[in-house]
Design an enzyme around this catalytic site. Structure first.
Site, PDB file in Angstrom:
ATOM      1  N   GLU A  86      17.645  22.985   5.881  1.00  0.00           N
ATOM      2  CA  GLU A  86      17.672  21.838   6.791  1.00  0.00           C
ATOM      3  C   GLU A  86      19.095  21.394   7.127  1.00  0.00           C
ATOM      4  O   GLU A  86      19.995  21.525   6.297  1.00  0.00           O
ATOM      5  CB  GLU A  86      16.975  20.645   6.122  1.00  0.00           C
ATOM      6  CG  GLU A  86      15.505  20.856   5.922  1.00  0.00           C
ATOM      7  CD  GLU A  86      14.876  19.752   5.071  1.00  0.00           C
ATOM      8  OE1 GLU A  86      15.335  18.599   5.151  1.00  0.00           O
ATOM      9  OE2 GLU A  86      13.922  20.071   4.349  1.00  0.00           O
TER      10      GLU A  86
ATOM     11  N   CYS B 130      25.103  17.133   8.597  1.00  0.00           N
ATOM     12  CA  CYS B 130      24.895  17.322   7.163  1.00  0.00           C
ATOM     13  C   CYS B 130      24.288  18.714   7.006  1.00  0.00           C
ATOM     14  O   CYS B 130      23.237  19.000   7.587  1.00  0.00           O
ATOM     15  CB  CYS B 130      23.936  16.236   6.673  1.00  0.00           C
ATOM     16  SG  CYS B 130      23.402  16.491   4.976  1.00  0.00           S
TER      17      CYS B 130
ATOM     18  N   CYS C  64      17.646  24.578  -4.937  1.00  0.00           N
ATOM     19  CA  CYS C  64      18.735  24.118  -5.800  1.00  0.00           C
ATOM     20  C   CYS C  64      18.268  24.251  -7.251  1.00  0.00           C
ATOM     21  O   CYS C  64      17.085  24.097  -7.541  1.00  0.00           O
ATOM     22  CB  CYS C  64      19.029  22.653  -5.475  1.00  0.00           C
ATOM     23  SG  CYS C  64      20.409  21.964  -6.428  1.00  0.00           S
TER      24      CYS C  64
ATOM     25  N   CYS D 191      17.814  17.584 -10.439  1.00  0.00           N
ATOM     26  CA  CYS D 191      17.839  16.113 -10.408  1.00  0.00           C
ATOM     27  C   CYS D 191      16.408  15.585 -10.188  1.00  0.00           C
ATOM     28  O   CYS D 191      15.686  16.067  -9.311  1.00  0.00           O
ATOM     29  CB  CYS D 191      18.761  15.599  -9.301  1.00  0.00           C
ATOM     30  SG  CYS D 191      20.463  16.116  -9.553  1.00  0.00           S
TER      31      CYS D 191
ATOM     32  N   CYS E  82      15.101  14.345  -6.588  1.00  0.00           N
ATOM     33  CA  CYS E  82      15.476  15.117  -5.399  1.00  0.00           C
ATOM     34  C   CYS E  82      14.431  16.155  -5.005  1.00  0.00           C
ATOM     35  O   CYS E  82      13.957  16.921  -5.845  1.00  0.00           O
ATOM     36  CB  CYS E  82      16.822  15.790  -5.658  1.00  0.00           C
ATOM     37  SG  CYS E  82      17.393  16.767  -4.261  1.00  0.00           S
TER      38      CYS E  82
ATOM     39  N   GLY F 141      20.950  22.049  -1.742  1.00  0.00           N
ATOM     40  CA  GLY F 141      21.807  22.900  -2.571  1.00  0.00           C
ATOM     41  C   GLY F 141      22.971  22.160  -3.192  1.00  0.00           C
ATOM     42  O   GLY F 141      23.314  21.042  -2.809  1.00  0.00           O
ATOM     43  N   GLU F 142      23.584  22.813  -4.182  1.00  0.00           N
ATOM     44  CA  GLU F 142      24.776  22.268  -4.831  1.00  0.00           C
ATOM     45  C   GLU F 142      25.954  23.143  -4.380  1.00  0.00           C
ATOM     46  O   GLU F 142      26.080  24.298  -4.802  1.00  0.00           O
ATOM     47  CB  GLU F 142      24.589  22.323  -6.361  1.00  0.00           C
ATOM     48  CG  GLU F 142      25.836  22.087  -7.194  1.00  0.00           C
ATOM     49  CD  GLU F 142      26.635  20.844  -6.792  1.00  0.00           C
ATOM     50  OE1 GLU F 142      26.064  19.759  -6.668  1.00  0.00           O
ATOM     51  OE2 GLU F 142      27.859  20.983  -6.594  1.00  0.00           O
TER      52      GLU F 142
ATOM     53  N   SER G  24      29.755  17.050  -1.324  1.00  0.00           N
ATOM     54  CA  SER G  24      29.086  16.224  -2.330  1.00  0.00           C
ATOM     55  C   SER G  24      28.638  17.103  -3.491  1.00  0.00           C
ATOM     56  O   SER G  24      28.078  18.180  -3.287  1.00  0.00           O
ATOM     57  CB  SER G  24      27.878  15.549  -1.678  1.00  0.00           C
ATOM     58  OG  SER G  24      27.181  14.773  -2.612  1.00  0.00           O
TER      59      SER G  24
ATOM     60  N   SER H 148      27.988  12.513  -6.929  1.00  0.00           N
ATOM     61  CA  SER H 148      26.675  11.896  -7.131  1.00  0.00           C
ATOM     62  C   SER H 148      26.615  11.388  -8.556  1.00  0.00           C
ATOM     63  O   SER H 148      26.407  12.155  -9.488  1.00  0.00           O
ATOM     64  CB  SER H 148      25.573  12.925  -6.881  1.00  0.00           C
ATOM     65  OG  SER H 148      25.649  13.358  -5.546  1.00  0.00           O
ATOM     66  N   LEU H 149      26.837  10.095  -8.732  1.00  0.00           N
ATOM     67  CA  LEU H 149      26.947   9.531 -10.082  1.00  0.00           C
ATOM     68  C   LEU H 149      25.593   9.004 -10.561  1.00  0.00           C
ATOM     69  O   LEU H 149      25.075   9.440 -11.594  1.00  0.00           O
ATOM     70  CB  LEU H 149      28.017   8.433 -10.075  1.00  0.00           C
ATOM     71  CG  LEU H 149      28.501   7.947 -11.428  1.00  0.00           C
ATOM     72  CD1 LEU H 149      29.044   9.081 -12.275  1.00  0.00           C
ATOM     73  CD2 LEU H 149      29.591   6.867 -11.267  1.00  0.00           C
TER      74      LEU H 149
ATOM     75  N   ASN I 245      15.094   7.553  -1.721  1.00  0.00           N
ATOM     76  CA  ASN I 245      14.030   7.912  -0.802  1.00  0.00           C
ATOM     77  C   ASN I 245      12.851   8.385  -1.609  1.00  0.00           C
ATOM     78  O   ASN I 245      12.969   9.390  -2.306  1.00  0.00           O
ATOM     79  CB  ASN I 245      14.485   9.108   0.046  1.00  0.00           C
ATOM     80  CG  ASN I 245      15.000   8.645   1.354  1.00  0.00           C
ATOM     81  OD1 ASN I 245      14.296   7.986   2.102  1.00  0.00           O
ATOM     82  ND2 ASN I 245      16.252   8.987   1.625  1.00  0.00           N
TER      83      ASN I 245
HETATM   84  N1  SAH Z   1      23.989  18.818  -4.751  1.00  0.00           N
HETATM   85  C1  SAH Z   1      24.876  17.924  -4.108  1.00  0.00           C
HETATM   86  C2  SAH Z   1      24.638  17.716  -2.635  1.00  0.00           C
HETATM   87  C3  SAH Z   1      23.210  17.609  -2.156  1.00  0.00           C
HETATM   88  S1  SAH Z   1      22.330  16.139  -2.501  1.00  0.00           S
HETATM   89  C4  SAH Z   1      24.914  16.593  -4.850  1.00  0.00           C
HETATM   90  O1  SAH Z   1      24.168  16.446  -5.811  1.00  0.00           O
HETATM   91  O2  SAH Z   1      25.713  15.736  -4.513  1.00  0.00           O
HETATM   92  C5  SAH Z   1      23.090  14.921  -1.479  1.00  0.00           C
HETATM   93  C6  SAH Z   1      22.942  13.501  -2.010  1.00  0.00           C
HETATM   94  O3  SAH Z   1      21.594  13.026  -1.869  1.00  0.00           O
HETATM   95  C7  SAH Z   1      23.259  13.398  -3.493  1.00  0.00           C
HETATM   96  O4  SAH Z   1      24.013  12.242  -3.739  1.00  0.00           O
HETATM   97  C8  SAH Z   1      21.876  13.295  -4.094  1.00  0.00           C
HETATM   98  O5  SAH Z   1      21.926  12.774  -5.392  1.00  0.00           O
HETATM   99  C9  SAH Z   1      21.163  12.439  -3.068  1.00  0.00           C
HETATM  100  N2  SAH Z   1      19.706  12.480  -3.136  1.00  0.00           N
HETATM  101  C10 SAH Z   1      18.896  13.494  -3.448  1.00  0.00           C
HETATM  102  N3  SAH Z   1      17.612  13.122  -3.410  1.00  0.00           N
HETATM  103  C11 SAH Z   1      17.589  11.831  -3.023  1.00  0.00           C
HETATM  104  C12 SAH Z   1      16.549  10.880  -2.794  1.00  0.00           C
HETATM  105  N4  SAH Z   1      15.265  11.186  -2.950  1.00  0.00           N
HETATM  106  N5  SAH Z   1      16.929   9.640  -2.408  1.00  0.00           N
HETATM  107  C13 SAH Z   1      18.239   9.308  -2.241  1.00  0.00           C
HETATM  108  N6  SAH Z   1      19.244  10.158  -2.438  1.00  0.00           N
HETATM  109  C14 SAH Z   1      18.932  11.414  -2.839  1.00  0.00           C
END
Ligand code: SAH
Length: 357
Positions: A97, A110, A117, A121, A124, A164-165, A196, A219-220, A303
């Site tokens: 996407e 984006c 991935c 997390c 996600c 993806g990361e 990111s 992404s903290l 989300n």
């Molecule tokens: N892997 C990378 C980049 C992809 S995710 C990373 O972890 O940063 C991009 C951002 O979206 C990250 O900050 C991730 O934590 C956040 N994200 C993923 N799923 C989400 C969700 N359901 N709601 C809000 N943010 C989300």
């Protein structure tokens, strides 16, 4: 051109100008041909459709090379703000996407860096089926080329925040960064690119040594190790303290500010105490000593993804959280949700599509 043969043939759109020149010379052709190919290819024209390169070279390219752009499998346009979301099909049938967002300062895309991935997390959607494969540099570039041609507008900013990361596909991402910055190609400045990461500390350290002036987003999502490890498995390998040390190192090596992403999950990490702990954590690790780094926190109400069971913090909790951060000297913005009517957050369209097959 046969597009399914990236393993045995040369992937033209993944080559730097120098590499393309060497490849053209290896085919017994003069090197100026590389220049005739590079710019059109990077604007979305297949070598087979370039007029001035001659039949002989086209035949050799057909034999030895591939040129492939993602195909638009689905496209959703937000009636609210014009955000466009694409589901792109790659040469092997996999899908990723991309989202194009329209801001006053220009169009931002984006993009995805992997199919799926493996970071796991908990909140996600992209990680639910695991990682299928890494994207090639050409496939990251292709998302921008096709989206720019389809929208008919220049794309001036890139965020690597899709599926993806990026740092788990390190070499291809570095190659992509060099290509997207090429003057003869898309010519997008490093300062207009954000990457990111969930926090692969060893790769952040390597990236700091490359010295690309891109913006890093971390992404903290939590201010203590127990909470972070419960939602982000990567934290079991590298703790928050190791991650922040690596951020500090990145800032001193590149001078580029780092932004922190904090996804607010109701009842998990969104209390006033959590906000206060977050501010203390960032202040003590990144601002100690002389010349502390500028810190920016992006607050993102999570989300909801049906499989994860997490729900979003209410508006009041989000505002309170931001206020506590500001009170302790940390700049915070609440991420505006673009494309809310088209489910523009990444990972969900690909899953929906896979489930309907
Ligand atoms: N892997 C990378 C980049 C992809 S995710 C990373 O972890 O940063 C991009 C951002 O979206 C990250 O900050 C991730 O934590 C956040 N994200 C993923 N799923 C989400 C969700 N359901 N709601 C809000 N943010 C989300």
């Amino acid at each position: 051109m046969n597009s399914n043969d990236v393993t045995t043939k040369t992937d033209l759109l993944s080559l730097t100008p120098c590499e393309l020149e060497a490849f053209i010379v290896s085919l017994g052709e003069p090197k100026y041909r590389a220049k005739q190919l590079f710019a059109p290819m990077h604007s979305g024209v297949s070598p087979m459709d370039i007029n001035n390169i001659g039949k002989a070279l086209k035949a050799k390219l057909e034999q030895n090379a591939v040129y492939f752009l993602p195909k638009i499998r689905r496209k959703l346009v937000s009636a609210l703000d014009g955000t466009v979301k694409y589901l792109f099909e790659l040469s092997d049938g996999n899908a990723v996407e991309s989202v194009v967002m329209k801001y006053k300062h220009g169009n931002t895309i984006c993009i995805s860096s992997q199919v799926g991935c493996r970071m796991g997390c908990a909140f996600c959607a992209s990680t639910i089926g695991g990682k299928v494969r890494d994207l090639l540099p050409s496939e990251m570039l292709g998302q921008i080329i096709v989206a720019a041609n389809d929208t008919g507008e220049r794309i001036s900013n890139v965020v690597m925040m899709g599926i993806g990361e990026p740092l788990d596909n390190y070499n291809n991402v570095i190659k992509f960064l060099k290509l997207v910055n090429c003057e003869e190609g898309l010519c997008i400045g490093y300062r207009h690119i954000s990457l990111s990461t969930c926090g692969l500390v060893d790769k952040i350290d390597t990236l700091a040594r490359e010295n690309f002036p891109i913006t890093l987003s971390i992404s903290l999502h939590a201010s203590d190790n127990a909470t972070r490890s419960s939602i982000m498995p990567v934290n079991k390998k590298w703790s928050i303290e190791q991650l922040l040390a690596s951020c500090k190192n990145y800032y001193s090596a590149t001078g580029r500010r780092i932004s922190f992403e904090y996804t607010l999950i109701a009842g998990k990490n969104d209390s006033r105490e959590n906000a206060s702990a977050l501010a203390d954590l960032l202040n003590s690790h990144l601002r100690s000593g002389r010349g502390g780094m500028p810190i920016h926190v992006n607050l993102i109400p999570v989300n909801p993804v049906s499989e994860t069971g997490f729900s979003s913090s209410d508006k009041k909790a989000v505002e309170e959280f931001a206020k506590v951060l500001e009170g302790k000297g940390i700049r915070a913005t609440v991420r505006r949700r673009l494309g809310a009517d088209i489910n523009a957050s990444c990972g969900q369209l690909r899953r929906e599509d896979a489930q309907s097959d």
